[in-house]
Design a protein around this motif. Structure first.
Motif, short mmCIF file in Angstrom:
data_model
loop_
_atom_site.label_atom_id
_atom_site.label_comp_id
_atom_site.label_asym_id
_atom_site.label_seq_id
_atom_site.Cartn_x
_atom_site.Cartn_y
_atom_site.Cartn_z
N ALA A 1 1.02 -1.39 0.09
CA ALA A 1 0.49 -0.06 -0.22
C ALA A 1 1.01 1.35 0.03
O ALA A 1 0.60 2.74 -0.86
N VAL A 2 1.70 1.36 0.53
CA VAL A 2 3.12 2.82 0.81
C VAL A 2 2.85 2.49 -0.92
O VAL A 2 3.22 3.97 -1.59
N SER A 3 3.44 1.79 -1.62
CA SER A 3 3.88 1.74 -3.60
C SER A 3 3.02 3.06 -3.79
O SER A 3 2.71 3.58 -4.59
N ALA A 4 1.87 1.95 -3.60
CA ALA A 4 0.75 2.27 -4.66
C ALA A 4 0.03 3.80 -3.89
O ALA A 4 -0.42 4.90 -5.02
N GLY A 5 0.54 4.36 -2.96
CA GLY A 5 -0.06 5.23 -2.86
C GLY A 5 0.77 6.90 -2.72
O GLY A 5 0.67 7.49 -3.00
N THR A 6 2.24 6.09 -2.90
CA THR A 6 3.16 6.91 -3.49
C THR A 6 3.50 7.25 -4.56
O THR A 6 3.56 8.25 -5.01
N GLY B 1 10.02 3.23 3.04
CA GLY B 1 9.71 3.10 1.95
C GLY B 1 9.28 4.31 0.73
O GLY B 1 9.64 4.30 -0.49
N ALA B 2 8.53 5.11 1.27
CA ALA B 2 7.44 6.22 0.35
C ALA B 2 8.89 6.53 -0.35
O ALA B 2 8.87 7.59 -1.01
N CYS B 3 9.70 7.29 0.68
CA CYS B 3 11.05 7.68 0.47
C CYS B 3 12.11 7.55 -0.38
O CYS B 3 12.49 7.83 -0.98
N ALA B 4 12.38 6.32 -0.82
CA ALA B 4 13.00 5.22 -1.78
C ALA B 4 12.53 5.59 -3.24
O ALA B 4 12.60 5.43 -4.19
N THR B 5 11.16 5.04 -2.52
CA THR B 5 10.16 5.24 -3.83
C THR B 5 10.40 6.76 -4.81
O THR B 5 10.77 6.88 -6.41
N LEU B 6 10.56 7.79 -3.36
CA LEU B 6 10.56 9.18 -4.59
C LEU B 6 11.99 9.08 -5.22
O LEU B 6 12.30 9.74 -5.93
N LEU B 7 13.47 8.86 -4.94
CA LEU B 7 14.30 8.71 -4.69
C LEU B 7 13.99 8.34 -6.25
O LEU B 7 15.13 8.50 -7.49
N ALA B 8 14.01 6.57 -6.23
CA ALA B 8 14.45 5.95 -7.12
C ALA B 8 13.69 6.54 -8.48
O ALA B 8 14.32 7.26 -9.68
N THR B 9 12.46 7.27 -8.64
CA THR B 9 11.48 7.94 -9.36
C THR B 9 11.85 8.89 -9.82
O THR B 9 12.43 9.14 -11.04
N ARG B 10 12.57 10.05 -9.34
CA ARG B 10 13.96 10.95 -9.22
C ARG B 10 14.97 10.98 -10.24
O ARG B 10 15.15 11.72 -10.91
N SER B 11 15.07 9.75 -9.82
CA SER B 11 16.98 9.01 -10.32
C SER B 11 16.46 8.20 -11.99
O SER B 11 17.24 8.05 -12.35
N GLY B 12 14.55 8.13 -12.02
CA GLY B 12 14.83 7.58 -13.06
C GLY B 12 14.86 6.25 -13.19
O GLY B 12 14.91 5.51 -14.17
N THR C 1 10.73 0.16 -9.36
CA THR C 1 11.00 1.29 -8.55
C THR C 1 9.80 0.89 -7.38
O THR C 1 10.17 0.38 -5.89
N LEU C 2 8.50 0.00 -7.77
CA LEU C 2 7.59 -0.10 -6.91
C LEU C 2 8.12 -0.90 -6.82
O LEU C 2 8.35 -1.86 -4.99
#
Lengths: 206, 206, 206
Positions: free
Chosen positions: B100-105, B157-168, B174-175
């Motif tokens: 759910a954290v992945s889905a929400g992020t 988990g939410a921070c990691a998703t954000l960073l991974a998305t920003r780094s392409g 990512t998820l």
């Protein structure tokens, strides 16, 4: 920054501190502190904005979340310096309640809601953050404490704001007076035991 | 079906199972099972969607409710086969939290929210369903258990998703990585007692 | 006034009375009575309207709040005349549940929601007000009482309304029949102990 925006900031700051103290009593870690601080700080205003179908005040302005989180960090490292965290929590909650009632009433007046709704949204904005904090932290909600003015203080403050606005007082004076009235009633209740008569069962509770 | 839609399904499935186990501990009937399963399964995502002023994910897609109800039926007739329902609940909840954290992020990134809001909505989506389940079932919320990573795991988990998305990184990777990280932290906490330092009152609680 | 509008009024009236009795058991003051009465009275319908992204039914019509507050005032001064407030609360809650399920189902049908969502919104409108009342007042939610039909009665009523509407029965008859069915099931459960089999742990709870 508008006056009402400033009030939202102020209530966030003080509610976040009260929420962090509740987290300290539940012995949470630092992320738990931030979570309870945010819930308490933005809970009431979020419900107000959902009911008014306005954009949520902190979604448009993430600085508000950063403020609540910063307060949580500071409290995590300094709460042990307080003589009584429970007493401090109660006083911070009283202050935050007063500011939030003003903020809620002010926004509802700005949205040109009818008088009943204005008063109700003032109360909701004031008490809901603390109520959610207490439910989540498994404490008896402050709003339910017998023989204390809480919802009643919020009610008086919201009514006063409405009357002052209708009689043409300047917004700054109105909001300051409303905050002062709510806080005075709540403070009198904490310090001197002011209260309204409560329901007493005759015959005893069944 | 999109990747994010798939994640919503997966988290519904696992949260519904955890909710049904909570219902079994409260000895509800079969409709009570379905009620608690639905509340747990869609609670977090519903709050996320209300805050984002999006259409609620399950209103547009009633299959999601049918899935939660089916899971409740299955658990009603099979829960007694489990060795420990409490342990199973805890592990299912850990898995559902991670998904759910992945889905929400993911949804918040898609809606182009600022970083702070993305992380917060990730945490809200992850923890709110379980929190409502615990409040309704009169249990101490898992999010408040002392000395466990819960909100903290969601935060990481939410921070990691954000960073991974920003780094392409690709969305799928990512998820997957975000889910794995949240679950690893939560699992380490359940299994090996990993934790962050909690607040300890000095002097003792007043 | 439309038929559905009338149902909303009726459920507000009865839920406000049930909420005020809960406030009397918590020994609140008069503003506390009004607060819990409003929360119970409009809680379920508010969640229904938020989920449907409709305007909140009482925001457009503040008379509803005035009704709930008036009921709270009356109960504050008369509750001691009741022989058992707990029993009266239970029966009022049963009546309000029945009316609110009809109101919720009716609105969802009017909004042309799919069948699953209609039934779910009927249950949500019926049980959420009482659930919030019980959580806030620190009582075990009625919806969780073992061996009682509660969510189940709401489920049956909502399904019946849906079927009756689909088979072309007049709205008035449909809503009356739905209310009667929900109430009959709930009343049978309170009075004669009707229930569905509940989950029993084998082996005992771990």
């Amino acid at each position: 920054m508008t006056l009402l925006g400033g009030l939202d900031y102020a209530s966030v700051l003080v509610f976040a501190a009260a929420g962090s103290l509740a987290a300290s009593r539940a012995q949470l870690d630092i992320v738990g502190f931030a979570f309870v601080a945010c819930l308490t700080a933005v809970g009431g205003g979020t419900i107000r904005d959902l009911l008014l179908d306005r954009s949520i005040f902190w979604m448009a302005n993430p600085t508000i979340i950063l403020i609540a989180v910063s307060v949580a960090l500071v409290v995590f490292f300094t709460a042990h310096l307080l003589e009584s965290r429970l007493k401090t929590l109660e006083w911070l909650d009283a202050l935050a309640l007063s500011v939030a009632v003003s903020a809620g009433t002010g926004v509802a007046i700005l949205e040109e809601q009818p008088a009943v709704i204005v008063v109700l949204l003032g109360i909701v904005t004031g008490v809901m953050g603390g109520l959610m904090r207490d439910v989540v932290c498994n404490e008896v909600p402050l709003v339910l404490k017998q023989g204390e003015l809480y919802a009643s203080a919020a009610f008086a403050g919201a009514c006063a704001t409405l009357l002052a606005t209708r009689s043409g007082l300047s917004p700054l004076l109105t909001l300051a007076a409303c905050t002062a009235l709510t806080f005075a009633l709540r403070a009198g209740s904490i310090r001197f035991g002011w209260s309204l008569p409560t329901y007493k069962s005759r015959p005893p509770r069944l």
